[in-house]
Design an enzyme around this catalytic site. Structure first.
Site, PDB file in Angstrom:
ATOM      1  N   ARG A 163     -64.181 -51.096  18.816  1.00 24.14           N
ATOM      2  CA  ARG A 163     -63.376 -50.075  18.130  1.00 24.14           C
ATOM      3  C   ARG A 163     -64.250 -49.342  17.134  1.00 24.14           C
ATOM      4  O   ARG A 163     -64.209 -48.119  17.022  1.00 24.14           O
ATOM      5  CB  ARG A 163     -62.157 -50.708  17.430  1.00 24.14           C
ATOM      6  CG  ARG A 163     -61.477 -49.722  16.481  1.00 24.14           C
ATOM      7  CD  ARG A 163     -60.062 -50.067  16.055  1.00 24.14           C
ATOM      8  NE  ARG A 163     -59.793 -51.472  15.888  1.00 24.14           N
ATOM      9  CZ  ARG A 163     -60.259 -52.240  14.892  1.00 24.14           C
ATOM     10  NH1 ARG A 163     -61.044 -51.731  13.957  1.00 24.14           N
ATOM     11  NH2 ARG A 163     -59.948 -53.523  14.842  1.00 24.14           N
ATOM     12  N   TYR A 197     -51.780 -24.252  19.510  1.00 24.31           N
ATOM     13  CA  TYR A 197     -51.497 -25.160  20.628  1.00 24.31           C
ATOM     14  C   TYR A 197     -50.225 -25.957  20.290  1.00 24.31           C
ATOM     15  O   TYR A 197     -50.095 -26.502  19.191  1.00 24.31           O
ATOM     16  CB  TYR A 197     -52.690 -26.094  20.837  1.00 24.31           C
ATOM     17  CG  TYR A 197     -52.427 -27.156  21.872  1.00 24.31           C
ATOM     18  CD1 TYR A 197     -52.415 -26.852  23.229  1.00 24.31           C
ATOM     19  CD2 TYR A 197     -52.149 -28.469  21.504  1.00 24.31           C
ATOM     20  CE1 TYR A 197     -52.149 -27.813  24.176  1.00 24.31           C
ATOM     21  CE2 TYR A 197     -51.888 -29.446  22.447  1.00 24.31           C
ATOM     22  CZ  TYR A 197     -51.893 -29.111  23.777  1.00 24.31           C
ATOM     23  OH  TYR A 197     -51.621 -30.065  24.714  1.00 24.31           O
ATOM     24  N   ASP A 200     -60.456 -25.566  15.723  1.00 24.78           N
ATOM     25  CA  ASP A 200     -60.220 -26.101  17.073  1.00 24.78           C
ATOM     26  C   ASP A 200     -60.992 -25.204  18.040  1.00 24.78           C
ATOM     27  O   ASP A 200     -60.605 -24.060  18.290  1.00 24.78           O
ATOM     28  CB  ASP A 200     -58.709 -26.087  17.370  1.00 24.78           C
ATOM     29  CG  ASP A 200     -58.367 -26.649  18.750  1.00 24.78           C
ATOM     30  OD1 ASP A 200     -59.259 -26.680  19.615  1.00 24.78           O
ATOM     31  OD2 ASP A 200     -57.197 -27.024  18.963  1.00 24.78           O
ATOM     32  N   LYS A 206     -60.552 -30.692  28.127  1.00 23.97           N
ATOM     33  CA  LYS A 206     -60.622 -29.380  28.765  1.00 23.97           C
ATOM     34  C   LYS A 206     -62.050 -29.088  29.242  1.00 23.97           C
ATOM     35  O   LYS A 206     -62.499 -29.719  30.168  1.00 23.97           O
ATOM     36  CB  LYS A 206     -60.083 -28.319  27.802  1.00 23.97           C
ATOM     37  CG  LYS A 206     -58.781 -28.737  27.074  1.00 23.97           C
ATOM     38  CD  LYS A 206     -57.578 -28.871  27.977  1.00 23.97           C
ATOM     39  CE  LYS A 206     -56.376 -29.562  27.330  1.00 23.97           C
ATOM     40  NZ  LYS A 206     -55.930 -29.035  26.048  1.00 23.97           N
TER      41      LYS A 206
HETATM   42  C1  PLP Z   1     -55.139 -29.492  24.951  1.00 25.55           C
HETATM   43  C2  PLP Z   1     -55.374 -28.968  23.602  1.00 25.55           C
HETATM   44  C3  PLP Z   1     -55.231 -29.787  22.459  1.00 25.55           C
HETATM   45  C4  PLP Z   1     -54.759 -31.225  22.551  1.00 25.55           C
HETATM   46  O1  PLP Z   1     -55.709 -32.031  23.194  1.00 25.55           O
HETATM   47  P1  PLP Z   1     -55.296 -33.323  24.082  1.00 25.55           P
HETATM   48  O2  PLP Z   1     -56.621 -33.771  24.594  1.00 25.55           O
HETATM   49  O3  PLP Z   1     -54.352 -32.850  25.133  1.00 25.55           O
HETATM   50  O4  PLP Z   1     -54.661 -34.292  23.142  1.00 25.55           O
HETATM   51  C5  PLP Z   1     -55.513 -29.234  21.226  1.00 25.55           C
HETATM   52  N1  PLP Z   1     -55.892 -27.933  21.096  1.00 25.55           N
HETATM   53  C6  PLP Z   1     -56.041 -27.129  22.174  1.00 25.55           C
HETATM   54  C7  PLP Z   1     -56.473 -25.716  21.962  1.00 25.55           C
HETATM   55  C8  PLP Z   1     -55.789 -27.606  23.443  1.00 25.55           C
HETATM   56  O5  PLP Z   1     -55.919 -26.792  24.502  1.00 25.55           O
END
Ligand code: PLP
Length: 379
Positions: A46, A98, A170, A195
């Site tokens: 962890r 998001y 982000d 992504k």
């Molecule tokens: C998918 C996404 C998230 C969340 O991420 P997860 O891996 O699904 O928890 C946050 N911000 C953006 C812009 C995203 O496309």
């Protein structure tokens, strides 16, 4: 070192035990100590695991940062950032955020006494107007989802600095290949690694990167204390994915441009949202802070009928109807009934998410085949 070299080599070394060129999947929870406290830097997985450690160093390097931490999802990474704050602290966030980020802010953290403000950050004055002595975090997402708005990261960094607040960006949509928020003045970068970084739609993971040592200590303390870490196998898959990030992004950008141009010229299409167009309202900011415009595109249909949009997303054959984005395969989605279905119609329409809006995550297939697929579905 330039991007492509870092993507392939940063953080990874041949395995000292065997010479294996690829980082092994250290599928272990614990590590034998020769005597109490006498170990090789790993005590419990962890806290730190060698496969995850290699990935954390790799992601930090491609974001031009010193410290990286990986989490079980993008939302777990966001959870870590917000846990750095205290009750009474205020957060100013992008308004077309998001959906999952909006949900964790409003339904999980708001009840612990944190105060969230959501604002259109395309206007820096609107952000400044919300700053007060309790402002501790500015949260930026750019480009935004699904309207592809662009927020000026340098302008947000100036506001955060003056307020004595942290700026976290982000960077999921742009990826470190197209945009490096730390170089533009951000304190922290967040990724849904799920992504583009993973890139193959086979892993759910999140990451944070920062430069400041004290901020990094806090990040690792929360990562270890809350325990939302990612697994060795997933870390291996993402290390493998990132080795081709630059090549994939080049093709995502090329295909994105071709499809954006095809859509613009199509008689049944009303608006096309893609930051590479010179008439995009924030094209100048995009050009200044991004090295390319990516493969995320949204568009609306003339007549704005929901039935037309639903027919198109059903008719395409190469584009797969699915949530998520950033994989090698092309995806199509209908925000009004999928990702943004929980937002009241008047609210979503105000930000541009109308009934006929369709979002594409353009993959790295042959652009001619993708255009033929859309062309057939639109006919
Ligand atoms: C998918 C996404 C998230 C969340 O991420 P997860 O891996 O699904 O928890 C946050 N911000 C953006 C812009 C995203 O496309």
């Amino acid at each position: 070192m330039k991007f492509a070299t870092k993507a392939i080599h940063a953080g990874v070394h041949p395995d000292p035990a065997t010479g294996a060129i690829m980082t092994p999947i250290y599928q272990t929870s614990t590590y034998v100590q020769e005597g109490v406290g006498n170990h090789k830097g790993y005590e419990y997985s962890r806290t730190l695991n060698p496969t995850r450690h290699a990935l954390e160093k790799n992601i930090a390097a491609i974001e031009n940062g010193k410290h990286g931490a990986c989490f079980g999802s993008g939302l777990a990474a966001i959870d870590c950032v917000i846990k750095m704050l205290n009750p009474g602290d205020e957060i100013i966030s992008t308004n077309d955020l998001y959906g999952g980020s909006y949900r964790i802010f409003n339904t999980i953290f708001a009840k612990y006494g944190l105060i969230f403000h959501f604002v259109d950050m395309q206007d820096p004055n609107a952000v400044s107007a919300l700053v007060n002595k309790n402002t501790k975090l500015i949260w930026v997402e750019t480009p935004t989802n699904p309207m592809m708005n662009i927020i000026d990261i340098k302008a947000m960094a100036a506001i955060a600095k003056e307020a004595g607040a942290l700026l976290c960006v982000d960077n999921t949509f742009a990826t470190p290949y197209l945009q490096n928020p730390l170089d533009l003045g951000a304190d922290m970068v967040m990724h849904s690694v799920t992504k583009y970084l993973g890139g193959h739609s086979d892993v759910v993971m999140g990451a944070l990167v920062c430069n400041d040592d004290a901020l990094a200590n806090e990040m690792y303390r929360i990562q270890n204390s809350s325990g939302a870490v990612t697994a060795p196998m997933d870390s291996f898959l993402v290390l493998r994915g990132i080795k081709t990030l630059h090549l994939r992004m080049q093709r995502h950008c090329e295909n994105g441009e071709k499809i954006a141009n095809f859509l613009t010229a199509h008689p049944k299409i009303d608006k096309v949202y893609w930051p590479g167009f010179e008439n995009h309202p924030n094209h100048a900011v995009a050009k200044a802070q991004m090295r390319g415009f990516g493969g995320m595109i949204s568009f609306t249909l003339k007549g704005n009928l929901i039935e037309d949009a639903l027919a198109i997303v059903k008719k395409v054959e190469i584009f797969a109807l699915a949530e998520s984005l950033g994989g090698v395969e092309s995806l199509i989605g209908h925000p009004a009934t999928m990702t943004h279905a929980s937002i009241p119609k008047e609210v979503r329409e105000k930000s541009g998410v109308v009934d006929s809006l369709i979002r594409l995550s353009v993959g790295i297939e042959d652009a001619d085949d993708l255009i033929a697929d859309l062309s057939k579905a639109l006919a």
